[in-house]
Write an enzyme that holds these catalytic residues in place. Structure first.
Site, short mmCIF file in Angstrom:
data_model
loop_
_atom_site.label_atom_id
_atom_site.label_comp_id
_atom_site.label_asym_id
_atom_site.label_seq_id
_atom_site.Cartn_x
_atom_site.Cartn_y
_atom_site.Cartn_z
N HIS A 226 -0.87 -10.19 -2.82
CA HIS A 226 -1.79 -9.38 -3.61
C HIS A 226 -2.62 -10.22 -4.60
CE1 HIS A 226 -3.24 -5.73 -5.62
NE2 HIS A 226 -2.77 -5.06 -4.59
N GLU B 204 -5.69 -7.85 1.70
CA GLU B 204 -4.26 -7.75 1.95
C GLU B 204 -3.98 -7.48 3.42
OE1 GLU B 204 -2.96 -4.71 -1.03
OE2 GLU B 204 -4.99 -5.06 -1.70
N ASN C 94 0.82 -1.21 0.00
CA ASN C 94 0.00 0.00 0.00
C ASN C 94 0.86 1.27 0.00
OD1 ASN C 94 -2.30 2.00 0.69
ND2 ASN C 94 -3.28 0.09 0.13
N ARG C 95 0.25 2.40 0.41
CA ARG C 95 0.84 3.70 0.09
C ARG C 95 1.61 4.36 1.24
NH1 ARG C 95 -3.74 3.02 -2.64
NH2 ARG C 95 -3.70 3.49 -4.87
N TYR D 10 -5.86 -11.61 -6.35
CA TYR D 10 -7.24 -11.16 -6.59
C TYR D 10 -8.11 -12.41 -6.62
CZ TYR D 10 -5.65 -6.58 -8.42
OH TYR D 10 -5.11 -5.33 -8.59
N HIS E 88 3.08 0.13 -3.03
CA HIS E 88 3.51 -1.27 -3.20
C HIS E 88 4.98 -1.43 -3.57
CE1 HIS E 88 -0.56 -2.46 -2.61
NE2 HIS E 88 -0.99 -2.44 -3.85
C1 BGC Z 1 -4.58 -0.83 -3.58
C2 BGC Z 1 -5.22 -0.10 -4.73
C3 BGC Z 1 -4.31 -0.21 -5.92
C4 BGC Z 1 -4.12 -1.66 -6.25
C5 BGC Z 1 -3.17 -1.83 -7.39
C6 BGC Z 1 -4.41 -2.25 -3.98
O1 BGC Z 1 -3.75 -2.93 -2.97
O2 BGC Z 1 -5.32 -0.73 -2.41
O3 BGC Z 1 -5.45 1.25 -4.41
O4 BGC Z 1 -4.81 0.46 -7.03
O5 BGC Z 1 -3.61 -2.34 -5.14
O6 BGC Z 1 -3.47 -2.94 -8.11
#
Ligand code: BGC
Length: 352
Positions: A178, A317, A78-79, A180, A104
Site C-alpha cells: 500500500h 495495489e 481492499n473491501r 503511496y 484492508h
Molecule cells: C482503498 C481506498 C481506501 C484507502 C485507505 C485504498 O486501497 O482503495 O478506498 O480509502 O485504501 O487508505
C-alpha cells in the site's frame, strides 16, 4: 544490514528500521511494523535522487494513522461487503472498519502488527524477509496464516515484492503493498500531472460503499480508460457516476495480460513528465486497484512535517478483485491447507 531503532511500541517492543541500498544509488528504508516501506529513493533523469513514497517521520504516525502508508495490508487487501463471506458452508464475520464493510484486514490488520525480520541471503541483491503469523480467528478470519513478504532491491532499480502464505484451515488471503507514490518527490504537490497507463480493457464498478456490483464493464468511452497514458487530473472531475462514488479514482482494473498464477505480466506504467521518473508495475495478480489518494485531507502530517493534502500520492495495489469471496465469478482468494499463496509484484524504476 544492521537495523536501527525506529521507535518503541506501547507494550515495550522495539520497532526496527532496515536500509536496503544498491550500488547505483537507489535506497529503501523499511520497518518491521507493518512490513512498512518508509522511504524509497530513486533518481530522476538528471540523477537527482528523491524519496517518492509518502510516510511518517516517526512510529507514532504509523501506529495512529489510518492511511496505510507503505504497509503490507491483509489478510484481505481492499473491501469485503458487510465483512461477511461463506467458505465450505460456514459463514464468517469480519470486523467492520469501513462503515458496514471490512477494509484492508480490519482494525488491526497486517499493517498494525510487528513482523519478524530476517536478512534474506542468496539473490546477491539486498533483500529482507518479513514473517507474520496471524492467529486463527484474527479479525474474524478462519485459520492460522503465516505470511512471508520479501523485499529485494535489484541493481537495475527494481523493487521486487514476493509473498508466500500458508494456512492450517481453509481461509482467504489477498495481501498487497500500500505504498503511496508521488514520483516528483515533492509532497507539497499533487499527482494530477502524472501520466498513467493501465493494461486493462475493463474494470469492476462499485456501489456507494465501494463494493463491486459484480459487473465487469469496458473502460472504453469512460474516464477509467487508461489503455494509453493519460494525465490523472485530465478527467478526474468528469461527471461520471463511478468517479463521484470514489471521490476520484478508487477502482479495480481487470488486467488484460493475466493468464494464471505465477505468470508475471506488465500491469501499469506511471510517469512524471517533470522529473522523468518512470515506474512500471508488473505482477502475477489478476487485478490492480488504482487509488488516487482522494481521502487524504491534510490531517496526516507526513515526513518533514508536510501535511498530506488530497491526491498528494497514489496507490497501485496488485490484488485479487475486491469482495471476491462474495463474487463467484471473480478470481478466487481461497487458500486451503497444503496449498501456498504466492504473489510476485515488481516496481521497476527508470527515467525517460
Ligand atoms: C482503498 C481506498 C481506501 C484507502 C485507505 C485504498 O486501497 O482503495 O478506498 O480509502 O485504501 O487508505
Amino acid at each position: 544490514m544492521e537495523p536501527t531503532t525506529f521507535g518503541v511500541l506501547a507494550d515495550g517492543r522495539e520497532v526496527r528500521q532496515y536500509v536496503l541500498a544498491n550500488s547505483t544509488g537507489m535506497t529503501m528504508q523499511v520497518i518491521d511494523y507493518g512490513a512498512t516501506i518508509t522511504s524509497l529513493s530513486v533518481p530522476d533523469r538528471n540523477g537527482n535522487i528523491r524519496d517518492v513514497v509518502l510516510g511518517y517521520d516517526s512510529l507514532d504516525g504509523y501506529v495512529n494513522g489510518s492511511a496505510y502508508f507503505g504497509a503490507v495490508v491483509g489478510r484481505y487487501g481492499n473491501r469485503i461487503g458487510k465483512g461477511r463471506f461463506t467458505l465450505d458452508g460456514s459463514e464468517y464475520r469480519l470486523t467492520a472498519n469501513d462503515g458496514e464493510n471490512h477494509l484492508h484486514g480490519g482494525k488491526v490488520g497486517f499493517n498494525k502488527v510487528l513482523w519478524d525480520a530476517a536478512v534474506a541471503e542468496g539473490s546477491g541483491s539486498p533483500a529482507i524477509r518479513f514473517t507474520y503469523t496471524s492467529p486463527d480467528g484474527e479479525e474474524g478470519y478462519p485459520g492460522t496464516v503465516t505470511l512471508k513478504v520479501t523485499y529485494t532491491l535489484t541493481e537495475d532499480n527494481a523493487l521486487r515484492v514476493e509473498y508466500e502464505g500458508v494456512t492450517d484451515r481453509t481461509t482467504i488471503l489477498n495481501p498487497t503493498q500500500h505504498s503511496y507514490f508521488n514520483l516528483t518527490g515533492n509532497f507539497n504537490g499533487k499527482i494530477l500531472d502524472h501520466l498513467l497507463m493501465i493494461e486493462a480493457d475493463s474494470y469492476t464498478p462499485v456501489d456507494a460503499g465501494l463494493i463491486p456490483t459484480g459487473d465487469v464493464l469496458p473502460v472504453e468511452g469512460t474516464p477509467l480508460d487508461f489503455r494509453a497514458p493519460r494525465a490523472i487530473g485530465e478527467r478526474i472531475e468528469d461527471a461520471f457516476g463511478q468517479l463521484a462514488l470514489g471521490g476520484g479514482y478508487d477502482h479495480n482494473w481487470v488486467l488484460r495480460n493475466y493468464t494464471g498464477p505465477g505468470e508475471i505480466h506488465k500491469a501499469a506504467e506511471l510517469y512524471d513528465p517533470e522529473s522523468g521518473r518512470l515506474m512500471t508495475v508488473s505482477t502475477d495478480q489478476p487485478g490492480i486497484q488504482f487509488y488516487s489518494g482522494n481521502f487524504l485531507d491534510g490531517t496526516a502530517k507526513g515526513k518533514n512535517g508536510i501535511a498530506y493534502g488530497r491526491r498528494t500520492g497514489l496507490c497501485l495495489e496488485t490484488q485479487v478483485f475486491p469482495d471476491s469471496p462474495n463474487k463467484p465469478d471473480f478470481p478466487s482468494a481461497t487458500l486451503k491447507p497444503g496449498q501456498a499463496y504466492r504473489q510476485t509484484t515488481i516496481y521497476q524504476f527508470s527515467t525517460r
